[in-house]
Write a protein that holds these residues in place. Structure first.
Motif, PDB file in Angstrom:
ATOM      1  N   ILE A  94       0.834  -1.204   0.000  1.00  0.00           N
ATOM      2  CA  ILE A  94       0.000   0.000   0.000  1.00  0.00           C
ATOM      3  C   ILE A  94       0.869   1.255   0.000  1.00  0.00           C
ATOM      4  O   ILE A  94       0.590   2.232  -0.708  1.00  0.00           O
ATOM      5  CB  ILE A  94      -0.955  -0.009   1.210  1.00  0.00           C
ATOM      6  CG1 ILE A  94      -1.971  -1.146   1.076  1.00  0.00           C
ATOM      7  CG2 ILE A  94      -1.680   1.331   1.343  1.00  0.00           C
ATOM      8  CD1 ILE A  94      -2.857  -1.318   2.281  1.00  0.00           C
ATOM      9  N   ASP A  95       1.937   1.232   0.796  1.00  0.00           N
ATOM     10  CA  ASP A  95       2.847   2.379   0.834  1.00  0.00           C
ATOM     11  C   ASP A  95       3.533   2.600  -0.506  1.00  0.00           C
ATOM     12  O   ASP A  95       3.698   3.738  -0.954  1.00  0.00           O
ATOM     13  CB  ASP A  95       3.891   2.176   1.928  1.00  0.00           C
ATOM     14  CG  ASP A  95       3.296   2.264   3.321  1.00  0.00           C
ATOM     15  OD1 ASP A  95       2.360   3.051   3.516  1.00  0.00           O
ATOM     16  OD2 ASP A  95       3.765   1.528   4.209  1.00  0.00           O
ATOM     17  N   ILE A  97       2.411   1.652  -3.486  1.00  0.00           N
ATOM     18  CA  ILE A  97       1.433   2.091  -4.487  1.00  0.00           C
ATOM     19  C   ILE A  97       1.027   3.542  -4.259  1.00  0.00           C
ATOM     20  O   ILE A  97       0.925   4.335  -5.201  1.00  0.00           O
ATOM     21  CB  ILE A  97       0.200   1.168  -4.452  1.00  0.00           C
ATOM     22  CG1 ILE A  97       0.597  -0.250  -4.914  1.00  0.00           C
ATOM     23  CG2 ILE A  97      -0.911   1.714  -5.342  1.00  0.00           C
ATOM     24  CD1 ILE A  97      -0.496  -1.272  -4.735  1.00  0.00           C
ATOM     25  N   SER A  98       0.777   3.902  -3.004  1.00  0.00           N
ATOM     26  CA  SER A  98       0.353   5.272  -2.699  1.00  0.00           C
ATOM     27  C   SER A  98       1.480   6.271  -2.879  1.00  0.00           C
ATOM     28  O   SER A  98       1.256   7.423  -3.232  1.00  0.00           O
ATOM     29  CB  SER A  98      -0.199   5.351  -1.274  1.00  0.00           C
ATOM     30  OG  SER A  98       0.815   5.001  -0.334  1.00  0.00           O
ATOM     31  N   ILE A 100       3.377   7.638  -0.608  1.00  0.00           N
ATOM     32  CA  ILE A 100       3.357   8.685   0.422  1.00  0.00           C
ATOM     33  C   ILE A 100       4.146   8.174   1.630  1.00  0.00           C
ATOM     34  O   ILE A 100       3.570   7.671   2.598  1.00  0.00           O
ATOM     35  CB  ILE A 100       1.914   9.047   0.828  1.00  0.00           C
ATOM     36  CG1 ILE A 100       1.077   9.379  -0.408  1.00  0.00           C
ATOM     37  CG2 ILE A 100       1.913  10.225   1.792  1.00  0.00           C
ATOM     38  CD1 ILE A 100      -0.368   9.660  -0.093  1.00  0.00           C
ATOM     39  N   SER A 110       7.827   3.516   5.861  1.00  0.00           N
ATOM     40  CA  SER A 110       6.532   3.164   5.287  1.00  0.00           C
ATOM     41  C   SER A 110       5.455   3.283   6.355  1.00  0.00           C
ATOM     42  O   SER A 110       5.513   2.597   7.384  1.00  0.00           O
ATOM     43  CB  SER A 110       6.569   1.742   4.715  1.00  0.00           C
ATOM     44  OG  SER A 110       7.566   1.640   3.723  1.00  0.00           O
TER      45      SER A 110
END
Length: 205
Positions: A94-95, A97-98, A100, A110
């Motif tokens: 998720i980190d 892909i995002s 951010i 992360s």
């Protein structure tokens, strides 16, 4: 202490056991780095692995002590451990892909990965403490920590009792059990039947 020539012998330094250990260590460290990232992420992953491993040791010791260990218990433990190691990986993805990240002291961390890993480390730490207390090492655990994991210990004891009863072939019935007839009551049931047979014989005569 004298220095012997055997110390410089390459046969003592290069052997199949050390080679296998080196290969396994390299594969594990490479896998951790690839799955969970480098820098602080790797240290968090190593901490999670260490706590989960100690939780396994405590759980096996407690189960062997109270007689509740079974193959089904081990299979469920493997399934649970797999989920524990997959959840931080999902947070890491998720980190990525995002895109951010969180910057702390100049180090990229992360966010989702750290949040999920911290929760799993805390939960595994509580479970590990409860398991070692059940295994008989409670005297080495501070009383304050034992109070914090009191509910976890009681829950584990309840589950272990259920497993032990299943292993012994016993079942818990919630309804009230009917009392078994005593020997006297059985005799009372047999005597009238014998009298009836005697009466029938007299009538036939």
């Amino acid at each position: 202490m004298g220095i012997t020539p055997e110390i410089y012998d390459l046969k003592n330094l290069v052997n199949p056991a050390l080679g296998v250990a080196g290969v396994i260590g390299g594969v594990i460290s490479g896998a951790i780095s690839a799955f969970y990232g480098e820098n602080i992420n790797m240290y968090v992953a190593l901490l999670l692995i260490a706590v989960v491993a100690l939780d396994w040791l405590g759980a096996i010791g407690a189960a062997l002590k109270d007689g509740s260990y079974s193959s089904d218990y081990g299979i469920r433990g493997v399934f649970r451990t797999t989920i524990i190691f997959l959840l931080p990986l999902i947070g890491r993805l998720i980190d990525v892909i995002s895109g951010i990240p969180i910057i702390v002291a100049g180090v990229e961390i992360s966010g989702f990965y750290l949040f999920i890993s911290a929760g799993l480390i805390y939960h595994s730490w509580m479970s590990m403490t409860a398991n070692f207390a059940r295994a008989g090492y409670e005297k080495w655990i501070p009383n304050k920590m034992l109070k914090q994991v009191g509910s976890e210990i009681n829950a584990k004891i309840t589950r272990s009792e259920c497993r032990r009863e299943k292993i012994n072939g016993k079942e818990i019935e919630l309804s009230s059990l009917k009392p078994t007839p005593t020997v006297e009551s059985l005799n009372e049931l047999v005597i009238p039947s014998q009298n009836n047979t005697k009466i029938e014989e007299k009538e036939t005569d």
